[in-house]
Design a protein around this motif. Sequence first.
Motif, mmCIF file in Angstrom:
data_model
loop_
_atom_site.group_PDB
_atom_site.id
_atom_site.type_symbol
_atom_site.label_atom_id
_atom_site.label_comp_id
_atom_site.label_asym_id
_atom_site.label_seq_id
_atom_site.Cartn_x
_atom_site.Cartn_y
_atom_site.Cartn_z
ATOM 1 N N THR A 33 0.836 -1.209 0.000
ATOM 2 C CA THR A 33 0.000 0.000 0.000
ATOM 3 C C THR A 33 0.862 1.247 0.000
ATOM 4 O O THR A 33 0.606 2.197 -0.760
ATOM 5 N N LEU A 34 1.896 1.251 0.839
ATOM 6 C CA LEU A 34 2.756 2.430 0.898
ATOM 7 C C LEU A 34 3.444 2.674 -0.443
ATOM 8 O O LEU A 34 3.566 3.815 -0.885
ATOM 9 N N ALA A 272 5.145 -2.730 16.768
ATOM 10 C CA ALA A 272 4.307 -2.314 15.643
ATOM 11 C C ALA A 272 4.798 -0.992 15.078
ATOM 12 O O ALA A 272 4.901 -0.820 13.853
ATOM 13 N N GLY A 273 5.102 -0.052 15.972
ATOM 14 C CA GLY A 273 5.577 1.249 15.516
ATOM 15 C C GLY A 273 6.867 1.123 14.719
ATOM 16 O O GLY A 273 7.016 1.689 13.625
ATOM 17 N N LYS A 274 7.810 0.347 15.254
ATOM 18 C CA LYS A 274 9.084 0.197 14.543
ATOM 19 C C LYS A 274 8.894 -0.489 13.204
ATOM 20 O O LYS A 274 9.532 -0.134 12.203
ATOM 21 N N LEU A 275 7.996 -1.496 13.178
ATOM 22 C CA LEU A 275 7.755 -2.193 11.913
ATOM 23 C C LEU A 275 7.166 -1.251 10.879
ATOM 24 O O LEU A 275 7.530 -1.292 9.701
ATOM 25 N N GLY A 280 7.852 1.661 5.992
ATOM 26 C CA GLY A 280 7.866 2.907 5.236
ATOM 27 C C GLY A 280 9.202 3.127 4.550
ATOM 28 O O GLY A 280 9.265 3.480 3.354
ATOM 29 N N ALA A 281 10.289 2.872 5.296
ATOM 30 C CA ALA A 281 11.614 3.028 4.698
ATOM 31 C C ALA A 281 11.786 2.091 3.521
ATOM 32 O O ALA A 281 12.336 2.454 2.471
#
Lengths: 319, 174, 628
Positions: A33-34, A272-275, A280-281
Amino acid sequence: MREVGATAAVVGALAQALLVALASPLLVGLVRTLKARLTGRRGPDPWQPYLDLLKQLQKEAVISTTTSWLFRLTPFVLVATMLVAATVVPVLVTRPALSFAGGIVLVMYLFMLGTFFLALAGLDSGSAFGGMGSSREVAVAALAEPTVMLAVFALALRTGTTNLGTVAERLGGEPTLAAHPGHLLAFLAFFIVMLAETGRLPVDNPATHLELTMIHEAMILEYSGPYLAMIEWASAMKLFLYMTLLINLFVPWWIPTEVAGAGMLLGALALAGKLVILAGALAVLETAVAKLRLFRVPELLAGSFALALLSVASVVLLR
Amino acid sequence: MFRQLAVALRVGIATEPASSFATPSAPALEDVGPRLSAAIRRIFGRSLQIRQVDAGSCNGCELEIGGLAGPHYDVERFGIRFVASPRHADCLLVTGPVTLNMAEALRRTWEATPDPKIVIAAGDCGRDGGIFQGSYAVVGGVAAVVPVDAVIPGCPPSPAALLAGLLGALGRQS
Amino acid sequence: MALGGLAVGLLGFTGWMGGAWTLDVPWLVPLSGLSLRMDPLGGFFLLLVGAATVPSSIYAIGYARGARRGLGAYALFVLAMALVPLAANVPTFLVAWELMALASYALVLTDDRDPAAVRAAWIYAVMTHAGLACLLSGMLLMTAWTGSLTFADWPAAATTLSAPARNLVFVLLALGFASKAGVIPLHVWLPAAHPAAPSHVSALMSGVMIKLGVMGILRVGLEWLGVGAPWWGVALLLAGTLSALGGVLYAAVEGDLKRLLAFSSIDNIGIILIAVGAGLVFHSTGLETLAIFALAAALYHTLNHAAFKALLFLGAGAVVHGAGTRDLEAMGGLIKRMPWTSAAFLVGALAIAALPPLNGFVSEWLTFQALLQNGRIPRPELNLVFVLALAGLALTGGLAVACFVRAFGIAFLALPRTEAAAGAQEASPTMRAAMALLVVACATLALTPTLLLPRLGATAARLLGDAAPSSREDLLTIAVSGDFATLSMPVIAVALGLGLVLPLVALRVGRAPSRIRHYETWGCGRLLQTSRMEYTATAFASPFRRVFDFFYRPERRVEIEAHAESRFFVRRMVYRNPTRALVEEWLYAPLLGAVRAGTDRVRAIQSGSANLYLIYVLAALLVLLVLA
């Protein structure tokens, strides 16, 4: 930490394997999606892979007459290796239940076991596509797996253990351990190899239709129905495990050290946040970089191998 | 690399909502066969993988199909994806009048696709041979070689028509 | 023969377990008589000999049916190999060693009508005697300096020798043993000799004979010369890394199945030597526990390699027997025609690629852990060597996987590439029984590291003269240095089994797939689907040729034969892209060239005239009288 009883260990292992199994398609969908958003499209929903997998499970399987029992065994082997690796890698807690069963060497060789069978399945179909995919995949894996091992060895030598959970715990507990040039080199090497091993740009395009540009996809052209679903699922788990390894080994903060309520919630949110950030990266990188010509890939992998070698050497020499 | 990212962030999402495509006066879908039953629609409603087969087409339809994957029409948002191998596919999107040389290849592709599957013929050539109808080199429409579930007419059908046709085949109103 | 092997194996087992005895027969061997002594290391290698002989002999019953001439040489070969680990003095050792070489030479020459086999036997004879020359000089020097022919007297006497003297002896003996072990650059005989010999003999040669070279290196480095200098271990580490990488790189592009296995043996000997070298370095810097650990890893890999290499060679023999060729490019589709052989070969391939849950993984894991402990050594130059060895070992692991995917995939999978492969017959029951025995051995070695490791550690400790390390009573897990690393093979095996079964059950419950339909392979709708469409062994290896072209240095030779009328109408094209054997080109060819040039010069004194020869004799006599 053997205070954990046998049944608790088994339950914990099953729970972690289940978590990885259920969460990994979401990660793949998120990256897709990103990537779509970055190219100006609305793109599929992040949970589209679940729908794809469920649909594949309802289809029939068309098996080639050229293949043998190995072809049908391979999806099961892939899933098994990913599930077992999922129980050894630190995901939610620093020391998963089965972490005593092995460390980084075990995880990497489990991945190689899966690659071995998948490459054989590619050859089994007797088509040129399959053979080509197998040949390229093992060539990439032969150069990539050692790099991962060396990169994590650098961390292991710093923290005094190769058990992944303990590495994460010690690095999390003493941030000064991570302030070392070897750490950064190991991170870079690991990241490059993650791209190679999970079949991402610039090594392999997961969405390509041109067989001559395929590495991983070419080996699975013969699979259909539930077997295809299993293989796609195993690849999703591989991506999840690599990203989790990268995160929990190199950015090991806010990981709970034991299975307790509030700590687990914080740990889950942190993971979850780190993933999401790493996804995104990855999406940004995949959108911005073009696929490397196949025979330039070894140069990239040799470069990352050299980085990993340097990281181990620096850890050993600069004490 | 950063310039491309800056452009992407500035332009944002360029996808048109599907409802904005003006419904063409002619129906988007013809000759809907009996196999496109509710059961198939249920399985494929949210996830459809298409293998596009060029059975001797002039490539006009392929160009239009190619437009479907771009930002403007973005077929992927409906869960529809193009795949390389028929063993991965649920739907064969066949273009062209089926030349004699491609008839056997089309049939083998159809056999290689696992059930349940649907076949959608795109373009007037796929429907009945189009402007090549009656030629010595042509079998005459996809239905002459494999069972067809739906036809999207047009020469070539615009991406909007293709999209409307695909969604109609899946029982999804845009 | 098999029963004899069993007896030998049991004897070795008792010796390994701790029983020690000596046997002296003074009149049997010149100079000081036959003298045999059993100690744990000797017992271990005797066990290896016996254990490998059993399946090889069972296999030979079905394989060499009717060929009686090889039997004597085979029996002599096994006997000699059994005597070498037990030899307690120089003459016994050398006689047994030479017997072993002669017997194996005769076995390599079994098919003496094949010029390639004859050439292979010749290279083997030359190399083994070159090694013998080194051994002779080393051992005789040692005898001269310590005054005793018995090995047991050497460790004490060695402390009185100067360092250069010990270094010289070490180098000579290590070179001699390394040439037998097949270490690069002394390996040139291995890829020639192993394919030429019958498969059960190759299994013994690869599985046991080259390990006796390792045994020799162990004895030289750790026992006979006392505590050595660190550079001995460093030399072994580097030689091991070089062998490991070179062996697997050559194996990855090799088209002859048995030559491929021979190169893979070189690779594994390299891995064993890496562990041995690490042990030597730890020993010389005083870290005894780590030395014991590294040596235990080396011994474990020796055992494992014997098991899976023998399995692979027996399988290859069955394949060659069935398909009538050693060429990978002519095989294919054997998994359907030879199902048991394929399954056995698959197990062997998985084991040698060091994949869990089989035994190769355990010993490679142990070697990694041994290398990772180098942090205890406070000398940066030694640490760097360990880092290089780590990198080399990791790289060989990955390349070995690629190599055996190719070997198994091209030989057994998809469609047969020739008529002969299409008509292949399954191996006879005895051959299958032998392979099954080895499969069981691999599985057992994989699941019982917790039982084996303490015994191997004790063996290594005895070799070093230390006390055995205390064993932990944990049947499931091996633990290194507290919590540096842990490994639990049974848990992994059970987990993998569960991981295989659970999805199977889930699919059955969900009644998926709804149907299984069989259809041809997807070829883009192409009408012609033959075995020519398959990937070839050369094509499979081409990424490696490109990536490592600085090592292979392939030559491209294209010959185009055109019609007389016009050069654009090609009649025939021949494309050759052979890899070059660097060691042969850069080391042996110049060496042999120099030798030939030298002998050509010296030939000038051969005039054929008897009078001139008489003058030579007179001159020599005068010189000797003057000197005396």
